[in-house]
Write a protein that holds these residues in place. Structure first.
Motif, PDB file in Angstrom:
ATOM      1  N   VAL A   1       0.732  -1.066   0.067  1.00 10.29           N
ATOM      2  CA  VAL A   1      -0.166   0.101   0.046  1.00 10.29           C
ATOM      3  C   VAL A   1       0.886   1.362   0.030  1.00 10.29           C
ATOM      4  O   VAL A   1       2.012   1.248   0.297  1.00 10.29           O
ATOM      5  N   ASN A   2       0.186   2.373  -0.244  1.00  7.52           N
ATOM      6  CA  ASN A   2       1.077   3.453  -0.340  1.00  7.52           C
ATOM      7  C   ASN A   2       0.837   3.987   1.127  1.00  7.52           C
ATOM      8  O   ASN A   2      -0.048   3.666   2.108  1.00  7.52           O
TER       9      ASN A   2
ATOM     10  N   THR B   1      -4.361   4.717   0.508  1.00  7.03           N
ATOM     11  CA  THR B   1      -5.359   5.063  -0.534  1.00  7.03           C
ATOM     12  C   THR B   1      -5.381   4.104  -1.614  1.00  7.03           C
ATOM     13  O   THR B   1      -6.182   3.987  -2.401  1.00  7.03           O
ATOM     14  N   HIS B   2      -4.157   3.279  -1.889  1.00  6.34           N
ATOM     15  CA  HIS B   2      -3.690   2.740  -3.232  1.00  6.34           C
ATOM     16  C   HIS B   2      -3.148   1.249  -2.761  1.00  6.34           C
ATOM     17  O   HIS B   2      -2.373   1.333  -1.760  1.00  6.34           O
TER      18      HIS B   2
ATOM     19  N   ASP C   1       6.491   3.707  -1.937  1.00 11.55           N
ATOM     20  CA  ASP C   1       6.303   5.186  -2.540  1.00 11.55           C
ATOM     21  C   ASP C   1       5.676   4.810  -3.991  1.00 11.55           C
ATOM     22  O   ASP C   1       6.192   4.312  -4.910  1.00 11.55           O
ATOM     23  N   MET C   2       4.292   5.610  -4.308  1.00 14.58           N
ATOM     24  CA  MET C   2       3.996   5.344  -5.683  1.00 14.58           C
ATOM     25  C   MET C   2       4.771   5.967  -6.595  1.00 14.58           C
ATOM     26  O   MET C   2       4.550   5.672  -7.757  1.00 14.58           O
TER      27      MET C   2
ATOM     28  N   LEU D   1       1.562  -4.289 -13.978  1.00 14.24           N
ATOM     29  CA  LEU D   1       1.699  -3.904 -12.709  1.00 14.24           C
ATOM     30  C   LEU D   1       1.009  -2.771 -12.528  1.00 14.24           C
ATOM     31  O   LEU D   1       1.195  -1.731 -13.437  1.00 14.24           O
ATOM     32  N   ALA D   2       0.227  -2.333 -11.645  1.00 18.86           N
ATOM     33  CA  ALA D   2      -0.423  -1.130 -11.465  1.00 18.86           C
ATOM     34  C   ALA D   2      -1.007  -0.759 -10.123  1.00 18.86           C
ATOM     35  O   ALA D   2      -1.314  -1.598  -9.405  1.00 18.86           O
ATOM     36  N   TRP D   3      -0.960   0.364  -9.698  1.00 18.04           N
ATOM     37  CA  TRP D   3      -1.301   0.912  -8.462  1.00 18.04           C
ATOM     38  C   TRP D   3      -2.973   1.095  -8.694  1.00 18.04           C
ATOM     39  O   TRP D   3      -3.303   1.807  -9.611  1.00 18.04           O
TER      40      TRP D   3
END
Length: 183
Positions: A53-54, A58-59, A137-138, A151-153
């Motif tokens: 997670v961030n 939130t992500h 860190d996003m 891969l994705a947030w």
């Protein structure tokens, strides 16, 4: 986290989620088998993964798994390593390219026992997946491994739409949303 620390954590692990609570005893029993940390144990074996997670919670980072064709958390086989926390961190780094991952706490975040479908030369079997909560860190660049298509947030709001019905991912999402862990 060695095998004995893991066994102790399993003894103390409590969850309000019925489906997760049902197989804690299976995990504890499996720790007694010296082959449990190797994929050669065809009835089932330990795997470890990371719910990444961030910092703002939130992500989450998910991978579109090449063999299974589904969006999942990052993780993999223990391959003889009894330190499942170490396995989860290693797999997360290898599968994402992220180098600045932070383990949020040295405790089990989630447990899931799930069936892996038969493939050529590999019979259907169980994965006893031990999950850990990691933070990243996003803005750090991602690098897709051979095990992933993508891969994705994903924002927490969009996870359910992207994954379809996967109760273990929805459970981790809910745990993160309710988390009392300090940001």
């Amino acid at each position: 986290m060695d095998r004995y620390t893991f066994q102790k954590q399993l003894e103390l692990y409590r969850t309000p989620y019925e489906e997760e609570a049902e197989f804690i005893a299976d995990f504890a029993a499996l720790t007694e088998d010296p082959l449990a940390y190797k994929r050669e144990r065809l009835a089932g074996h330990f795997t470890a993964s990371s719910w990444i997670v961030n910092k703002k919670r939130t992500h989450t980072l998910l991978t579109l798994h090449r063999k299974l064709g589904r969006w999942l958390q990052l993780g993999g086989h223990a391959d003889g390593n009894e330190n499942l926390m170490e396995v989860a961190m290693k797999e997360a780094m290898e599968e994402s390219g992220l180098q600045n991952l932070r383990l949020v706490e040295e405790q089990i975040f989630d447990l899931d026992k799930h069936i892996i479908p038969e493939r050529p030369h590999v019979p259907e079997h169980y994965h006893y997946d031990v999950r850990f909560l990691l933070e990243a860190d996003m803005d750090e660049p991602l690098q897709i491994s051979d095990e992933s298509i993508s891969l994705a947030w994903f924002s927490f709001d969009s996870v359910a739409d992207m994954i379809g019905y996967n109760p273990s991912i929805l459970r981790m999402l809910e745990k993160t949303s309710k988390s009392e862990i300090l940001l």
